[in-house]
Design a protein around this motif. Structure first.
Motif, PDB file in Angstrom:
ATOM      1  N   VAL A 216       0.855  -1.192   0.000  1.00 34.36           N
ATOM      2  CA  VAL A 216       0.000   0.000   0.000  1.00 34.36           C
ATOM      3  C   VAL A 216       0.892   1.244   0.000  1.00 34.36           C
ATOM      4  N   CYS A 217       0.635   2.158  -0.945  1.00 32.04           N
ATOM      5  CA  CYS A 217       1.458   3.374  -1.020  1.00 32.04           C
ATOM      6  C   CYS A 217       1.245   4.218   0.232  1.00 32.04           C
ATOM      7  N   GLY A 218       2.335   4.569   0.857  1.00 30.69           N
ATOM      8  CA  GLY A 218       2.261   5.341   2.101  1.00 30.69           C
ATOM      9  C   GLY A 218       2.425   6.830   1.859  1.00 30.69           C
ATOM     10  N   PRO A 219       2.453   7.595   2.926  1.00 30.72           N
ATOM     11  CA  PRO A 219       2.482   9.056   2.777  1.00 30.72           C
ATOM     12  C   PRO A 219       3.859   9.621   2.454  1.00 30.72           C
ATOM     13  N   THR A 220       3.832  10.812   1.890  1.00 31.24           N
ATOM     14  CA  THR A 220       5.053  11.609   1.735  1.00 31.24           C
ATOM     15  C   THR A 220       5.212  12.379   3.038  1.00 31.24           C
ATOM     16  N   VAL A 221       6.391  12.234   3.660  1.00 37.11           N
ATOM     17  CA  VAL A 221       6.515  12.724   5.036  1.00 37.11           C
ATOM     18  C   VAL A 221       7.151  14.116   5.113  1.00 37.11           C
TER      19      VAL A 221
ATOM     20  N   ILE B 233       0.307  13.865   9.166  1.00 38.31           N
ATOM     21  CA  ILE B 233      -0.639  13.293   8.200  1.00 38.31           C
ATOM     22  C   ILE B 233      -2.024  13.917   8.417  1.00 38.31           C
ATOM     23  N   HIS B 234      -2.771  14.057   7.304  1.00 36.79           N
ATOM     24  CA  HIS B 234      -4.120  14.608   7.419  1.00 36.79           C
ATOM     25  C   HIS B 234      -5.138  13.475   7.445  1.00 36.79           C
ATOM     26  N   ILE B 235      -6.381  13.832   7.734  1.00 39.71           N
ATOM     27  CA  ILE B 235      -7.375  12.763   7.929  1.00 39.71           C
ATOM     28  C   ILE B 235      -7.687  12.028   6.623  1.00 39.71           C
ATOM     29  N   GLY B 236      -7.377  12.658   5.472  1.00 43.09           N
ATOM     30  CA  GLY B 236      -7.515  11.932   4.204  1.00 43.09           C
ATOM     31  C   GLY B 236      -6.501  10.791   4.127  1.00 43.09           C
ATOM     32  N   ASN B 237      -5.269  11.066   4.522  1.00 47.46           N
ATOM     33  CA  ASN B 237      -4.232  10.025   4.534  1.00 47.46           C
ATOM     34  C   ASN B 237      -4.616   8.884   5.473  1.00 47.46           C
ATOM     35  N   ALA B 238      -5.380   9.223   6.514  1.00 47.72           N
ATOM     36  CA  ALA B 238      -5.739   8.206   7.517  1.00 47.72           C
ATOM     37  C   ALA B 238      -6.696   7.169   6.938  1.00 47.72           C
ATOM     38  N   ARG B 239      -7.453   7.549   5.900  1.00 47.01           N
ATOM     39  CA  ARG B 239      -8.450   6.599   5.380  1.00 47.01           C
ATOM     40  C   ARG B 239      -7.798   5.320   4.830  1.00 47.01           C
ATOM     41  N   PRO B 240      -6.838   5.424   3.874  1.00 45.39           N
ATOM     42  CA  PRO B 240      -6.209   4.169   3.436  1.00 45.39           C
ATOM     43  C   PRO B 240      -5.477   3.444   4.559  1.00 45.39           C
ATOM     44  N   MET B 241      -4.879   4.181   5.490  1.00 38.69           N
ATOM     45  CA  MET B 241      -4.156   3.510   6.584  1.00 38.69           C
ATOM     46  C   MET B 241      -5.099   2.631   7.390  1.00 38.69           C
TER      47      MET B 241
ATOM     48  N   GLY C 109      -2.623  -1.447  -3.077  1.00 39.48           N
ATOM     49  CA  GLY C 109      -3.670  -0.512  -2.675  1.00 39.48           C
ATOM     50  C   GLY C 109      -3.196   0.914  -2.537  1.00 39.48           C
ATOM     51  N   GLY C 110      -4.188   1.789  -2.381  1.00 35.28           N
ATOM     52  CA  GLY C 110      -3.923   3.212  -2.176  1.00 35.28           C
ATOM     53  C   GLY C 110      -5.200   3.994  -2.424  1.00 35.28           C
ATOM     54  N   GLY C 111      -5.118   5.288  -2.292  1.00 35.68           N
ATOM     55  CA  GLY C 111      -6.276   6.141  -2.565  1.00 35.68           C
ATOM     56  C   GLY C 111      -6.533   6.232  -4.064  1.00 35.68           C
ATOM     57  N   GLU C 112      -7.777   6.567  -4.437  1.00 33.18           N
ATOM     58  CA  GLU C 112      -8.142   6.537  -5.866  1.00 33.18           C
ATOM     59  C   GLU C 112      -7.394   7.564  -6.708  1.00 33.18           C
ATOM     60  N   ASP C 113      -6.870   8.603  -6.056  1.00 35.62           N
ATOM     61  CA  ASP C 113      -6.090   9.595  -6.809  1.00 35.62           C
ATOM     62  C   ASP C 113      -4.808   8.982  -7.367  1.00 35.62           C
ATOM     63  N   LEU C 114      -4.417   7.830  -6.847  1.00 33.53           N
ATOM     64  CA  LEU C 114      -3.151   7.230  -7.286  1.00 33.53           C
ATOM     65  C   LEU C 114      -3.288   6.357  -8.533  1.00 33.53           C
ATOM     66  N   VAL C 115      -4.538   6.074  -8.954  1.00 33.41           N
ATOM     67  CA  VAL C 115      -4.734   5.183 -10.107  1.00 33.41           C
ATOM     68  C   VAL C 115      -3.940   5.700 -11.310  1.00 33.41           C
TER      69      VAL C 115
ATOM     70  N   HIS D 263      -8.644   0.480  -4.455  1.00 35.76           N
ATOM     71  CA  HIS D 263      -8.512   1.928  -4.235  1.00 35.76           C
ATOM     72  C   HIS D 263      -9.641   2.462  -3.374  1.00 35.76           C
ATOM     73  N   ASN D 264      -9.266   3.170  -2.329  1.00 39.63           N
ATOM     74  CA  ASN D 264     -10.295   3.802  -1.497  1.00 39.63           C
ATOM     75  C   ASN D 264     -10.705   5.141  -2.104  1.00 39.63           C
ATOM     76  N   ALA D 265     -12.001   5.464  -1.937  1.00 45.45           N
ATOM     77  CA  ALA D 265     -12.502   6.759  -2.396  1.00 45.45           C
ATOM     78  C   ALA D 265     -12.023   7.841  -1.430  1.00 45.45           C
ATOM     79  N   PHE D 266     -12.285   9.082  -1.788  1.00 45.09           N
ATOM     80  CA  PHE D 266     -11.758  10.191  -0.998  1.00 45.09           C
ATOM     81  C   PHE D 266     -12.618  10.545   0.210  1.00 45.09           C
ATOM     82  N   LEU D 267     -11.960  11.159   1.154  1.00 38.67           N
ATOM     83  CA  LEU D 267     -12.627  11.719   2.302  1.00 38.67           C
ATOM     84  C   LEU D 267     -12.812  13.208   2.011  1.00 38.67           C
ATOM     85  N   ASN D 268     -14.048  13.692   2.122  1.00 40.02           N
ATOM     86  CA  ASN D 268     -14.315  15.117   1.917  1.00 40.02           C
ATOM     87  C   ASN D 268     -14.737  15.731   3.242  1.00 40.02           C
TER      88      ASN D 268
HETATM   89  P1  AMP Z   1       0.127  11.322  -0.220  1.00 40.56           P
HETATM   90  O1  AMP Z   1       0.944  11.625   0.987  1.00 40.56           O
HETATM   91  O2  AMP Z   1      -0.584  12.523  -0.791  1.00 40.56           O
HETATM   92  O3  AMP Z   1       0.907  10.555  -1.257  1.00 40.56           O
HETATM   93  O4  AMP Z   1      -1.073  10.361   0.217  1.00 40.56           O
HETATM   94  C1  AMP Z   1      -0.919   9.164   0.936  1.00 40.56           C
HETATM   95  C2  AMP Z   1      -2.169   8.329   0.778  1.00 40.56           C
HETATM   96  O5  AMP Z   1      -3.343   9.029   1.223  1.00 40.56           O
HETATM   97  C3  AMP Z   1      -2.467   7.938  -0.666  1.00 40.56           C
HETATM   98  O6  AMP Z   1      -2.940   6.588  -0.695  1.00 40.56           O
HETATM   99  C4  AMP Z   1      -3.562   8.904  -1.072  1.00 40.56           C
HETATM  100  O7  AMP Z   1      -4.363   8.380  -2.107  1.00 40.56           O
HETATM  101  C5  AMP Z   1      -4.352   9.003   0.208  1.00 40.56           C
HETATM  102  N1  AMP Z   1      -5.183  10.219   0.306  1.00 40.56           N
HETATM  103  C6  AMP Z   1      -4.745  11.502   0.194  1.00 40.56           C
HETATM  104  N2  AMP Z   1      -5.782  12.372   0.370  1.00 40.56           N
HETATM  105  C7  AMP Z   1      -6.894  11.624   0.612  1.00 40.56           C
HETATM  106  C8  AMP Z   1      -8.268  11.931   0.885  1.00 40.56           C
HETATM  107  N3  AMP Z   1      -8.737  13.185   0.973  1.00 40.56           N
HETATM  108  N4  AMP Z   1      -9.131  10.897   1.071  1.00 40.56           N
HETATM  109  C9  AMP Z   1      -8.689   9.626   1.007  1.00 40.56           C
HETATM  110  N5  AMP Z   1      -7.410   9.266   0.762  1.00 40.56           N
HETATM  111  C10 AMP Z   1      -6.507  10.240   0.558  1.00 40.56           C
END
Ligand code: AMP
Ligand code: ZN
Length: 466
Positions: free
Chosen positions: A26-31, A35-43, A227-233, A258-263
């Motif tokens: 699973v692709c992890g975050p750029t540090v 981390i924001h709550i969007g990053n928390a969803r795939p975790m 796996g990862g968030g859908e923006d990574l497809v 791929h998980n959908a986004f958190l808004n």
């Molecule tokens: P990044 O650090 O931006 O590469 O993101 C790390 C992970 O968080 C990737 O799997 C992204 O797809 C996911 N991610 C980033 N923003 C959101 C969001 N708003 N909702 C769900 N997942 C997200």
């Protein structure tokens, strides 16, 4: 067990490469920040996937990277006047604290991009050798997208559409690209940036190559789940497929999830809109268990909306489950010996089966949680009517099992008395004076674990319960 595969656009029966084993990446975050709550969803979601596989007796090898070399990290390092490793190490440590708070278990391996540069250079060299990549005059290496026949298969994009949309991508500095779609594998260093020696130039890798390399190194050429968030497809995962499959000649990942986004309040979360929350922000007002439970309350492929009301609802729901679990823990010790009836056992088993059926259907955590609520309701009604020991123990054992899969902690947190807290704070001050920072940090972490947050102010140390 069925999984929706982004690659085939349908739910498929899960068949592991090796029976009883799951290899997932699973692709992890750029540090470069908390981390924001969007990053928390795939975790949270992929941690739950892992837990469910383990519950089904699979041995899971779970790899998730930290991207620790990147423009944003370098920018922050320049702003603070420190080395970029100071930034990445700081935010990896902070990320791990947040993960612990959300009860996200550490992966089997958390590789760091900067520690895998040798492997990246090797893979890039292989790609050049096979004709899938080329170096240009300034030492930049590009992937030759048109040479890879399967390009676009994950995102469903067509090369010619991409081509017309991409004409403007031929920006200054990229004139040497053979084709506007080609993407960077290696790029020359810029003044003040971290760099590594390579056969092409002193420089650093493009972003996509690290995942192909780490996945291969820790899991092999072919893996079960990526796996990862859908923006990574697109382009990230499309490019990973191109690199990995061109280099190895075999299919890379069999299931793409791929998980959908958190808004937030139905809007895209963004710093500029001012609706941006880090996990740490949330921890000021909530136990992070609530955030976890909130995330799992929706199916991972549905967009999830974050709002104060929904968090309150998650808090109440979680409390209902934890209260019932704790009551059962006491009840099974307290009540009289009495065998469980066949009906009682069958009822509990039916709720567990419902939970499993939901999870087997593409990890439908929303329906799985409904089954947990039904079990809780049944347990509460049974306890109110009076139950025997064996039944109480069976209810407790099964509810605990489901909570463990969802990552819900049911044990009571040990409460610290105010006097103990004050004593630890004093000890921490003394340790700091003696420059024993390791001990001072240890005390801060020990208090944080118990939900006590410290704030160093001019008037001294203040503390509060999270
Ligand atoms: P990044 O650090 O931006 O590469 O993101 C790390 C992970 O968080 C990737 O799997 C992204 O797809 C996911 N991610 C980033 N923003 C959101 C969001 N708003 N909702 C769900 N997942 C997200
Ligand atoms: Zn990746």
């Amino acid at each position: 067990m069925k999984i929706y595969n982004t690659l085939t656009r349908r739910k498929e029966e899960f068949i592991p490469i090796e029976p009883g084993k799951v290899r997932m990446y699973v692709c992890g975050p750029t540090v470069y920040n908390l981390i924001h709550i969007g990053n928390a969803r795939p975790m949270i979601f992929f941690d739950t996937v892992r837990r469910y596989f383990e519950h089904k007796d699979y041995q899971v090898n779970f790899v998730s990277n930290f991207t620790d070399v990147d423009d944003k990290i370098i920018k922050k390092a320049v702003e603070e006047g420190v080395d970029s490793t100071v930034i990445s190490e700081r935010y990896i440590a902070e990320c791990k604290k947040d993960m612990e708070g959300m009860n996200v278990r550490p992966a089997t391996t958390h590789p760091l991009a900067t520690q895998e540069i040798g492997g990246m250079i090797d893979m890039i060299a292989t790609l050049i050798e096979k004709g899938y990549a080329y170096a240009v005059e300034d030492g930049t290496v590009y992937f030759r997208v048109r040479k890879f026949k399967g390009y676009g298969k994950l995102s469903g994009k067509n090369l010619d559409d991409l081509q017309s949309g991409n004409r403007s991508l031929l920006v200054t500095g990229e004139e040497q690209k053979e084709d506007p779609m080609d993407f960077v594998l290696w790029k020359p260093k810029k003044e003040g940036e971290p760099y590594w020696e390579s056969p092409w130039c002193q420089g650093r890798p493009g972003w996509h190559i690290e995942c192909s390399v780490m996945s291969k190194k820790y899991l092999g050429d072919q893996i079960d789940i990526h796996g990862g968030g859908e923006d990574l497809v697109f382009p990230h995962h499309e490019n990973e497929i191109a690199q990995s499959e061109a280099a190895s000649g075999t299919e890379f990942a069999r299931y793409w999830m791929h998980n959908a986004f958190l808004n937030i309040d139905n809007k895209k979360m963004s710093k500029s809109l001012g609706n941006f929350f880090t996990v740490r922000d949330i921890s000021e007002n909530y136990d992070l268990q609530v955030l976890r439970f909130f995330m799992l309350s929706a199916h991972y492929r549905s967009p999830l909306n974050f709002s104060a009301d929904l968090m309150e609802a998650a808090k109440n729901g979680l409390e209902r489950i934890v209260t019932a679990a704790q009551k059962l823990q006491e009840e099974k010790e307290r009540v009289a010996e009495k065998p469980m009836t066949a009906d009682e056992k069958a009822s509990v088993d039916a709720y567990v089966e419902k939970f499993d059926a939901a999870m087997d259907d593409d990890f439908n955590t929303a329906d799985a949680i409904s089954a947990v609520f039904e079990l809780v309701k049944y347990a509460n009604t049974s306890m109110a009517a009076g139950i025997g020991k064996e039944f109480a123990a069976y209810l407790s054992q099964n509810l605990e099992m489901l909570c463990e899969i969802l990552g819900i902690v049911t044990q009571k947190k040990e409460e610290l008395l105010d006097a103990d807290i004050e004593a630890l704070i004093e000890e921490r001050q003394a340790a700091r004076k003696a420059k024993n920072f390791a001990r001072a940090d240890e005390i801060r972490d020990q208090l944080a674990e118990k939900g006590i947050l410290l704030e160093d102010t001019r008037e001294g140390v203040k503390w509060k319960k999270a």
